[in-house]
Design a protein around this motif. Structure first.
Motif, PDB file in Angstrom:
ATOM      1  N   ASP A  37       0.839  -1.195   0.000  1.00 42.12           N
ATOM      2  CA  ASP A  37       0.000   0.000   0.000  1.00 42.12           C
ATOM      3  C   ASP A  37       0.878   1.249   0.000  1.00 42.12           C
ATOM      4  OD1 ASP A  37      -2.976  -0.704   0.402  1.00 42.12           O
ATOM      5  OD2 ASP A  37      -1.956  -1.996   1.851  1.00 42.12           O
ATOM      6  N   SER A 188      -9.275  -4.129   5.411  1.00 38.57           N
ATOM      7  CA  SER A 188      -8.975  -3.128   4.381  1.00 38.57           C
ATOM      8  C   SER A 188     -10.206  -2.789   3.553  1.00 38.57           C
ATOM      9  CB  SER A 188      -7.851  -3.632   3.462  1.00 38.57           C
ATOM     10  OG  SER A 188      -6.655  -3.852   4.186  1.00 38.57           O
ATOM     11  N   LEU A 200      -6.846   1.312  -0.171  1.00 39.95           N
ATOM     12  CA  LEU A 200      -6.025   0.197   0.297  1.00 39.95           C
ATOM     13  C   LEU A 200      -6.114  -0.982  -0.658  1.00 39.95           C
ATOM     14  CD1 LEU A 200      -7.118   0.362   4.039  1.00 39.95           C
ATOM     15  CD2 LEU A 200      -4.914   1.125   3.123  1.00 39.95           C
TER      16      LEU A 200
END
Length: 269
Positions: A37, A188, A200
């Motif tokens: 990420d 996420s 994300l």
């Protein structure tokens, strides 16, 4: 001002990021694909607030996870005021650097070319070949040995851009909320739904999130810091060094949070 750190995988982006922000916020290992990420942190440099963004990097692999990581790297360019393009001084002929350079030219952003892992004068004298990327001379540095950072700070300040984020001052928030749970329970995805954007990387592969990712979210007039963490398992089952580091980072975020959201899966109830 926002500074994005990009390049192909395993050229030392996360080590540079950690040095710039003055803390070990991104997990670093000598293997490709550790960062997945975008990781952000803001610091004060010579009286100016600057946000640095670490990225997963670019890779020519065709698997789904890699494509998602590259997508996040490209998104980091959209809001960047300055881009640090990192290459490996020990691998100057890598053909994929040309592909990264091509993508960066399309962004039309201000690019600073940096040759990391440049540990001696002989290596620094061989950097002329990098001018072919079209970003001028490469700046030699070694993140591992903390060489070249004062020069890098000078370059960043020479290209400083004042924007709304710069005017915010020191980082402040009304509430810090950390999402915790086992691997692959949807932490996420839940945060993406709250943010209403695919911020994300998500997949059905357990362990997709590795770092603790801090994100700012406005709820009414309140600023909330949301933290996504790597999935936690019983210590007896954790044997991988990378997973251990992720677990330590997750536990640290919990310690300094006002609210912890425990996410579970209805499939395991």
């Amino acid at each position: 001002m926002r500074v994005s750190i990009v390049g192909r995988a395993n050229v030392g982006k996360s080590t540079i990021f950690n040095r710039l922000v003055g803390k070990k916020k991104a997990i670093t290992r000598d293997i490709s694909g550790v960062t997945r990420d975008r990781i952000e942190d803001a610091v004060d440099i010579r009286g100016k607030k600057i946000s640095f963004v670490d990225t997963a990097g670019f890779d020519n692999s065709k698997d789904k996870m890699t494509k998602l990581m590259v997508e996040q790297s490209l998104k980091s360019l959209e809001d960047a005021d300055l881009v640090l393009f990192i290459v490996d001084a020990k691998d100057l002929e890598n053909p994929f650097d040309k592909e990264v350079a091509k993508a960066l030219r399309k962004s039309e952003k201000k690019i600073i070319l940096i040759a990391n892992k440049c540990d001696n004068f002989e290596m620094a004298s061989n950097l002329d070949i990098l001018t072919r990327h079209g970003f001028g001379e490469a700046m030699p540095m070694s993140a591992e040995h903390n060489i070249g950072f004062q020069e890098l700070f000078d370059i960043i300040m020479d290209n400083y851009v004042e924007n709304e984020e710069s005017d915010e001052g020191d980082e402040k928030y009304d509430l810090k909320m950390t999402f915790l749970g086992r691997p692959n329970v949807g932490k996420s995805s839940l945060i993406n739904a709250i943010l209403r954007e695919k911020r994300l990387v998500t997949s059905d592969v357990a362990g997709t999130t590795r770092d603790a990712i801090s994100l700012d979210f406005m709820y009414g007039d309140k600023k909330v810091k949301i933290v996504d963490t790597a999935g936690l398992r019983k210590k007896a089952r954790v044997v991988d060094d990378l997973e251990k580091a992720s677990g330590v980072m997750s536990n640290n975020e919990v310690r300094f949070s006002e609210v912890v959201v425990l996410v579970t899966s209805s499939e395991t109830l």
